[in-house]
Design a protein around this motif. Structure first.
Motif, PDB file in Angstrom:
ATOM      1  N   ASP A  27      -7.954  -6.723   4.008  1.00  0.00           N
ATOM      2  CA  ASP A  27      -6.615  -6.201   4.296  1.00  0.00           C
ATOM      3  C   ASP A  27      -5.761  -6.150   3.034  1.00  0.00           C
ATOM      4  N   GLU A  86      -6.968  -3.306   0.626  1.00  0.00           N
ATOM      5  CA  GLU A  86      -6.644  -1.982   1.170  1.00  0.00           C
ATOM      6  C   GLU A  86      -5.152  -1.690   1.020  1.00  0.00           C
ATOM      7  N   SER A  87      -4.313  -2.678   1.353  1.00  0.00           N
ATOM      8  CA  SER A  87      -2.868  -2.504   1.233  1.00  0.00           C
ATOM      9  C   SER A  87      -2.451  -2.315  -0.225  1.00  0.00           C
ATOM     10  N   GLY A 141      -4.290  -1.167  -2.708  1.00  0.00           N
ATOM     11  CA  GLY A 141      -4.729   0.137  -3.188  1.00  0.00           C
ATOM     12  C   GLY A 141      -3.813   1.252  -2.721  1.00  0.00           C
ATOM     13  N   SER A 142      -3.393   1.198  -1.468  1.00  0.00           N
ATOM     14  CA  SER A 142      -2.495   2.231  -0.936  1.00  0.00           C
ATOM     15  C   SER A 142      -1.149   2.203  -1.638  1.00  0.00           C
ATOM     16  N   THR A 143      -0.609   1.001  -1.850  1.00  0.00           N
ATOM     17  CA  THR A 143       0.682   0.869  -2.531  1.00  0.00           C
ATOM     18  C   THR A 143       0.602   1.417  -3.952  1.00  0.00           C
ATOM     19  N   ARG A 191      -1.550   3.630  -5.241  1.00  0.00           N
ATOM     20  CA  ARG A 191      -1.756   5.076  -5.310  1.00  0.00           C
ATOM     21  C   ARG A 191      -0.512   5.839  -4.869  1.00  0.00           C
ATOM     22  N   ASP A 192       0.245   5.284  -3.913  1.00  0.00           N
ATOM     23  CA  ASP A 192       1.505   5.917  -3.517  1.00  0.00           C
ATOM     24  C   ASP A 192       2.498   5.953  -4.676  1.00  0.00           C
ATOM     25  N   ASP A 244       1.591   6.319  -7.743  1.00  0.00           N
ATOM     26  CA  ASP A 244       0.897   7.028  -8.821  1.00  0.00           C
ATOM     27  C   ASP A 244       0.417   6.068  -9.908  1.00  0.00           C
ATOM     28  N   ARG A 270      -2.874   3.406 -11.140  1.00  0.00           N
ATOM     29  CA  ARG A 270      -4.317   3.207 -10.998  1.00  0.00           C
ATOM     30  C   ARG A 270      -4.585   1.745 -10.664  1.00  0.00           C
ATOM     31  N   CYS A 274     -12.767   0.309  -0.955  1.00  0.00           N
ATOM     32  CA  CYS A 274     -11.509   0.985  -1.301  1.00  0.00           C
ATOM     33  C   CYS A 274     -11.585   1.749  -2.620  1.00  0.00           C
TER      34      CYS A 274
END
Length: 305
Positions: free
Chosen positions: A49, A52-53, A55-57, A59-60, A62, A64, A104
């Motif tokens: 969890d 995943e969280s 990685g999303s934060t 990438r949102d 911008d 790496r 991920c």
């Protein structure tokens, strides 16, 4: 400079604290360095969890994402009696992080140790040299390396040695500073040779590699050695600490491993070659003696305790 988001499990320790400090002045980067109370890497569901969280934060924003695993069971002597716990963190935890990073598509840098080697070498160890750990700590760290490399994650193992820092708990430098104030003389083993490494220099090296990994230009070698250059016995290291404290180094006397037995055997020679690091076009770390002087110039009060 890559726009990095760095997740550092074990982030309250020596390396994690220095990574946080190094990134504090970089507005183009984000760092999250949870301690074990915030992210227990032995909890596979929590690890999945969290990554995943993260990685999303990243990438949102911008950025790496990259994960630097600085979490480990490092109590070398206690591990001899607590193998189950050492294995849970050093093997199972490493495997959980690698699996989540693979899922991920986030690169992983896994920090390991010179204790994966037997200490019987006559020259500095290269990454491809045959391991032969002599302690539970060393064996579990080696198994953790192998779990990470077998995971199919984009992962690198970074072995280091003799790490010390102002923050993140106790270490050899802080112990020597305390004993200098308490004892007129002390004995330190002179037949165990390694490479003392300042966590700030290690953090700089790890972040350089992290930038390469995040940009998908990471080195071909998957196991790398990163320490301050040179070598020293613990006795020589202790005398150097006394010099930085302004104390008489002659107060430190040499002794043998036989005279100072410990529950877990230590490698007699565990110097790690920096050739793999240089060959990967990564910046070599400075000599260990220069690094120690720099550490006291930057953080002398904290190192003195």
């Amino acid at each position: 400079m890559e726009r990095l988001a760095v997740l550092v499990p074990g982030g309250r320790g020596q390396l994690g604290s220095e990574i946080v400090r190094a990134l504090a002045g970089r507005p183009e980067s984000l760092v999250h360095a949870p301690g074990s109370a915030e992210l227990d890497i032995t909890d596979r569901e929590a690890v999945a969890d969290a990554i995943e969280s993260f990685g999303s934060t990243a990438r949102d924003a911008d950025l790496r994402p990259v994960v630097v695993n600085a979490a480990a069971y490092t109590a070398v002597d206690a591990a001899e009696e607590n193998e189950k716990r050492a294995r849970a963190v050093n093997v199972d935890g490493a495997a959980a992080l690698a699996a989540a990073c693979r899922s991920c598509r986030i690169p992983l840098l896994h920090v390991s140790t010179d204790y994966v080697f037997s200490g019987d070498a006559r020259r500095p160890y290269e990454p491809e040299d045959e391991p032969g750990p002599r302690s539970v700590y060393g064996r579990t760290k080696l198994e953790g390396e192998r779990a990470v490399l077998a995971s199919e994650a984009r992962a690198w193992v970074v072995r280091t040695s003799g790490v010390y820092a102002a923050g993140g708990g106790g270490n050899f430098v802080k112990t020597m500073a305390r004993l200098e104030a308490e004892r007129p003389e002390l004995s330190v083993v002179d037949d165990q040779i390694g490479a003392p490494t300042w966590a700030a220099d290690l953090a700089a090296g790890v972040l350089e590699l992290a930038g390469r990994a995040a940009s998908r230009q990471g080195p071909e070698r998957r196991v790398l050695h990163c320490t301050n250059s040179g070598r020293a016995s613990w006795f020589e290291f202790a005398r150097a600490v006394f010099e930085e404290l302004g104390a008489d180094p002659e107060r430190v006397k040499p002794c043998s491993t036989e005279q100072f037995p410990r529950p877990a055997p230590r490698p007699a020679f565990s110097v790690l070659s920096g050739e793999s690091w240089r060959a990967s076009d990564l910046t070599p770390l400075r000599p260990w003696r220069e690094a120690l002087a720099a550490a006291f110039a930057a953080d002398g009060a904290a190192l003195r305790g």
